[in-house]
Every structure is written in C-alpha cells, then in structure tokens.
Design a protein around this motif. Structure first.
Motif, PDB file in Angstrom:
ATOM      1  N   HIS A   6       0.840  -1.194   0.000  1.00 15.76           N
ATOM      2  CA  HIS A   6       0.000   0.000   0.000  1.00 15.76           C
ATOM      3  C   HIS A   6       0.877   1.247   0.000  1.00 15.76           C
ATOM      4  N   PHE A   7       0.807   2.030  -1.086  1.00 12.19           N
ATOM      5  CA  PHE A   7       1.535   3.295  -1.173  1.00 12.19           C
ATOM      6  C   PHE A   7       0.562   4.439  -0.894  1.00 12.19           C
ATOM      7  N   ILE A   8       0.859   5.271   0.104  1.00 17.00           N
ATOM      8  CA  ILE A   8       0.047   6.457   0.372  1.00 17.00           C
ATOM      9  C   ILE A   8       0.705   7.609  -0.365  1.00 17.00           C
ATOM     10  N   LEU A   9       0.052   8.091  -1.425  1.00 15.44           N
ATOM     11  CA  LEU A   9       0.658   9.065  -2.322  1.00 15.44           C
ATOM     12  C   LEU A   9      -0.249  10.285  -2.499  1.00 15.44           C
ATOM     13  N   GLN A  10       0.261  11.429  -2.135  1.00 14.34           N
ATOM     14  CA  GLN A  10      -0.433  12.710  -2.328  1.00 14.34           C
ATOM     15  C   GLN A  10       0.614  13.798  -2.201  1.00 14.34           C
ATOM     16  N   GLY A  11       0.643  14.696  -3.189  1.00 12.74           N
ATOM     17  CA  GLY A  11       1.693  15.706  -3.234  1.00 12.74           C
ATOM     18  C   GLY A  11       1.534  16.846  -2.253  1.00 12.74           C
ATOM     19  N   LYS A  12       0.333  17.049  -1.723  1.00  8.59           N
ATOM     20  CA  LYS A  12       0.110  18.178  -0.812  1.00  8.59           C
ATOM     21  C   LYS A  12       0.440  17.783   0.621  1.00  8.59           C
ATOM     22  N   GLY A  13       1.180  18.630   1.312  1.00 10.22           N
ATOM     23  CA  GLY A  13       1.528  18.356   2.692  1.00 10.22           C
ATOM     24  C   GLY A  13       0.395  18.701   3.646  1.00 10.22           C
ATOM     25  N   GLY A  14       0.389  18.067   4.814  1.00 11.40           N
ATOM     26  CA  GLY A  14      -0.577  18.382   5.847  1.00 11.40           C
ATOM     27  C   GLY A  14      -1.998  17.964   5.562  1.00 11.40           C
ATOM     28  N   ASP A  42       9.120  10.052   4.233  1.00 11.42           N
ATOM     29  CA  ASP A  42       9.103  11.505   4.432  1.00 11.42           C
ATOM     30  C   ASP A  42      10.459  11.940   4.989  1.00 11.42           C
ATOM     31  N   GLN A  43      11.076  12.931   4.344  1.00 12.79           N
ATOM     32  CA  GLN A  43      12.423  13.357   4.743  1.00 12.79           C
ATOM     33  C   GLN A  43      12.418  14.535   5.712  1.00 12.79           C
ATOM     34  N   GLU A  44      11.329  15.297   5.763  1.00 13.27           N
ATOM     35  CA  GLU A  44      11.262  16.462   6.634  1.00 13.27           C
ATOM     36  C   GLU A  44      10.503  16.181   7.923  1.00 13.27           C
ATOM     37  N   ASN A  45       9.397  15.469   7.811  1.00 16.55           N
ATOM     38  CA  ASN A  45       8.554  15.180   8.975  1.00 16.55           C
ATOM     39  C   ASN A  45       8.195  13.698   9.008  1.00 16.55           C
ATOM     40  N   PRO A  46       9.133  12.850   9.386  1.00 13.50           N
ATOM     41  CA  PRO A  46       8.877  11.402   9.381  1.00 13.50           C
ATOM     42  C   PRO A  46       8.020  10.957  10.577  1.00 13.50           C
ATOM     43  N   ASP A  90       4.324   5.181   3.854  1.00 11.34           N
ATOM     44  CA  ASP A  90       3.925   6.589   3.960  1.00 11.34           C
ATOM     45  C   ASP A  90       4.893   7.423   3.141  1.00 11.34           C
ATOM     46  N   ASN A  91       4.381   8.523   2.609  1.00  8.02           N
ATOM     47  CA  ASN A  91       5.178   9.340   1.703  1.00  8.02           C
ATOM     48  C   ASN A  91       4.993  10.810   2.049  1.00  8.02           C
ATOM     49  N   GLY A  92       6.080  11.568   2.092  1.00 11.52           N
ATOM     50  CA  GLY A  92       5.987  12.989   2.382  1.00 11.52           C
ATOM     51  C   GLY A  92       5.790  13.810   1.121  1.00 11.52           C
ATOM     52  N   SER A  95       8.891  14.092  -1.017  1.00 11.06           N
ATOM     53  CA  SER A  95       9.379  12.924  -1.763  1.00 11.06           C
ATOM     54  C   SER A  95       8.315  12.328  -2.690  1.00 11.06           C
ATOM     55  N   PHE A  96       7.163  12.996  -2.791  1.00  6.75           N
ATOM     56  CA  PHE A  96       6.081  12.474  -3.631  1.00  6.75           C
ATOM     57  C   PHE A  96       6.496  12.344  -5.092  1.00  6.75           C
ATOM     58  N   SER A  97       6.931  13.451  -5.679  1.00  3.72           N
ATOM     59  CA  SER A  97       7.295  13.415  -7.104  1.00  3.72           C
ATOM     60  C   SER A  97       8.476  12.493  -7.381  1.00  3.72           C
ATOM     61  N   PRO A  98       9.562  12.547  -6.579  1.00  8.95           N
ATOM     62  CA  PRO A  98      10.673  11.625  -6.819  1.00  8.95           C
ATOM     63  C   PRO A  98      10.268  10.151  -6.678  1.00  8.95           C
ATOM     64  N   LEU A  99       9.434   9.829  -5.674  1.00  9.57           N
ATOM     65  CA  LEU A  99       9.027   8.443  -5.495  1.00  9.57           C
ATOM     66  C   LEU A  99       8.126   7.990  -6.631  1.00  9.57           C
ATOM     67  N   MET A 100       7.177   8.821  -7.024  1.00  7.20           N
ATOM     68  CA  MET A 100       6.283   8.452  -8.122  1.00  7.20           C
ATOM     69  C   MET A 100       7.082   8.244  -9.408  1.00  7.20           C
ATOM     70  N   ALA A 101       8.021   9.141  -9.693  1.00  6.07           N
ATOM     71  CA  ALA A 101       8.847   8.999 -10.887  1.00  6.07           C
ATOM     72  C   ALA A 101       9.663   7.714 -10.824  1.00  6.07           C
TER      73      ALA A 101
END
Length: 252
Positions: A6-14, A42-46, A90-92, A95-101
């Motif tokens: 299960h990948f939780i993917l969404q580019g918007k934070g918070g 997530d690299q900023e808020n893990p 979980d994805n921050g 890192s959304f765009s890099p992980l999706m790419a």
C-alpha cells in the motif's frame, strides 16, 4: 490480506497522509497480525516512523546537499521484495514526485505484481480550501498509473464540494478516473471539541488504538469516541473488495 503493498501518495503536505498510514496499518494488522511491515519515506517530517508500536522503518533518501537521491529508493524496494507480508508506505510531500517517478521509471508496480504482491495506491482528497490541490494530486496519480486506487475523502478541512455545492464524487474530475478507484473511505467531519480533540491527543502522543484502550492517559469517554471513529473507518475498509487480483497490462 496477504502480500499486499500500500503506497500512500499525495503531493500536498498536511492533508493527512500519516493519519491514513497509521489507520491503514492498524487495520491491516487486525487481518494478519504477524505480517505487517511499515515504511516512512518523508524526509522532513517522518511522523509515521515515530509510532514505536508499529516498528516503522524510515527510508533515508536525502543527500547531504538536501536533494532527493532516487537511487536510494532501491533500499525500500529490496526490503519489500525480500520478505512476504503486507507493507504500508507513507510518503511525504517532499518525496512524492521523486518516489512516483521512481516507481514508474523502474516499472516497480509491475515488478511487485509479478512477484505475487497485490498493489494499491491510496490517494487523499481533502475538503474546503484543500479540495483543488488535492483533487489535482488525485488526477496526477490516476493518470500516471493503472494501479487501483483507494480514495480517502478527508472532511477535516470541510466538505468535499465545490463552491456551487457539487460533491467531488459527483464531479467530472472524479468520474473521469472512477474506473481506477477500487474503493472509498470517508474520514468524516466530527465535533472538533470532543472527537477532534481526542484524535489529536492520540496522534500527538503517537498512540495506536490498542495503546489508547490500554492507557490510563485517556478516560472512558475519550476511549469510546476514538473507538467509534476507528470502528467506522474499519467497517469501510472491510467493505472494499481487496480480494480481486489486479492484472498488469503495461509498464505503469
């Protein structure tokens, strides 16, 4: 619930990615207690990695120059592939765009399916002022992959409806991609002074539901309200037809 990813993917934070990750992971654990593995990219808020009871593994992909090195996502994929079990990632926002790419360029969804994993992408759409940005994130994800999507409708910021009153689930934006949506889960708007305060207290303390019910830090009514919230979400997850295996037809 066996060998799912299960990948939780969404580019918007918070918008509630970690909330979704923690709820989903706990629900998966109720179905198969011995097989759960959790990851936080997530690299900023893990935040997900701070839930000690779930033994979340943080995946460091940021370099000393504070850029994302996509090669480091290899560690995540190797770890998932080396052992059977159910995985929640979980994805921050950073890192959304890099992980999706990375997932698309390396045909990672196909690789997982070919290895016997059933893969799902979880996309969160929020209400109120967050609707436009999160709906755009949903569209980006839906256009990028054929992987089935679980749509989480987060009403914390308001109802998911346009200024004219049209619900997101009735919009053309949703209907254009409805065939990719395997199921929907609503995070319903509740009384912020009671339910909202209790869930905030739970999340701030990094408690799981099991820990809350055993803790003396929560009174009987707080436990009841939190249990009510989780019961409603678990019932929605139970109603999704997870048992249908998706067949890969391409490189996405």
């Amino acid at each position: 619930m066996n060998n799912t990813v299960h990948f939780i993917l969404q580019g918007k934070g918070g918008i509630g990615k970690t909330l979704v990750s923690t709820i989903l992971a706990q629900w998966v654990k109720t179905k198969n207690p011995e097989s759960l593995r959790c990851y936080d990219t997530d690299q900023e808020n893990p935040t997900f990695s701070r839930y000690k009871a779930m033994h979340v593994k943080h995946v460091p992909v940021m370099t000393d120059q504070r850029t994302i090195d996509p090669k480091r996502f290899d560690t995540l994929m190797v770890d998932i592939m080396e052992s059977d079990g159910n995985c929640v990632i979980d994805n921050g926002a950073n890192s959304f765009s890099p992980l999706m790419a990375y997932l698309l360029e390396n045909s990672a969804f196909d690789m997982l399916r070919d290895a016997g994993r059933t893969v799902y992408v979880h996309s969160i759409v929020g209400g109120g002022d967050t609707l436009y940005d999160t709906a755009s994130g949903f569209v980006t994800t839906a256009n990028a992959t054929k992987t089935p999507i679980i749509l989480w409708e987060n009403e914390h910021f308001g109802l998911l409806q346009t200024p004219t009153g049209k619900l997101f689930s009735e919009s053309q934006t949703f209907n254009d991609h409805a065939d990719k949506v395997k199921g929907k889960v609503k995070l319903a708007q509740r009384n912020s002074d009671t339910f909202g305060a209790d869930i905030k207290k739970m999340n701030t303390g990094r408690f799981t539901l099991e820990e809350v019910l055993l803790s003396e830090k929560f009174n009987i009514m707080e436990k009841q309200r939190i249990k009510t919230v989780y019961r409603g979400i678990y019932e929605q997850l139970d109603n999704i037809k997870w048992d249908i295996r998706e067949v890969s037809n391409g490189s996405k």
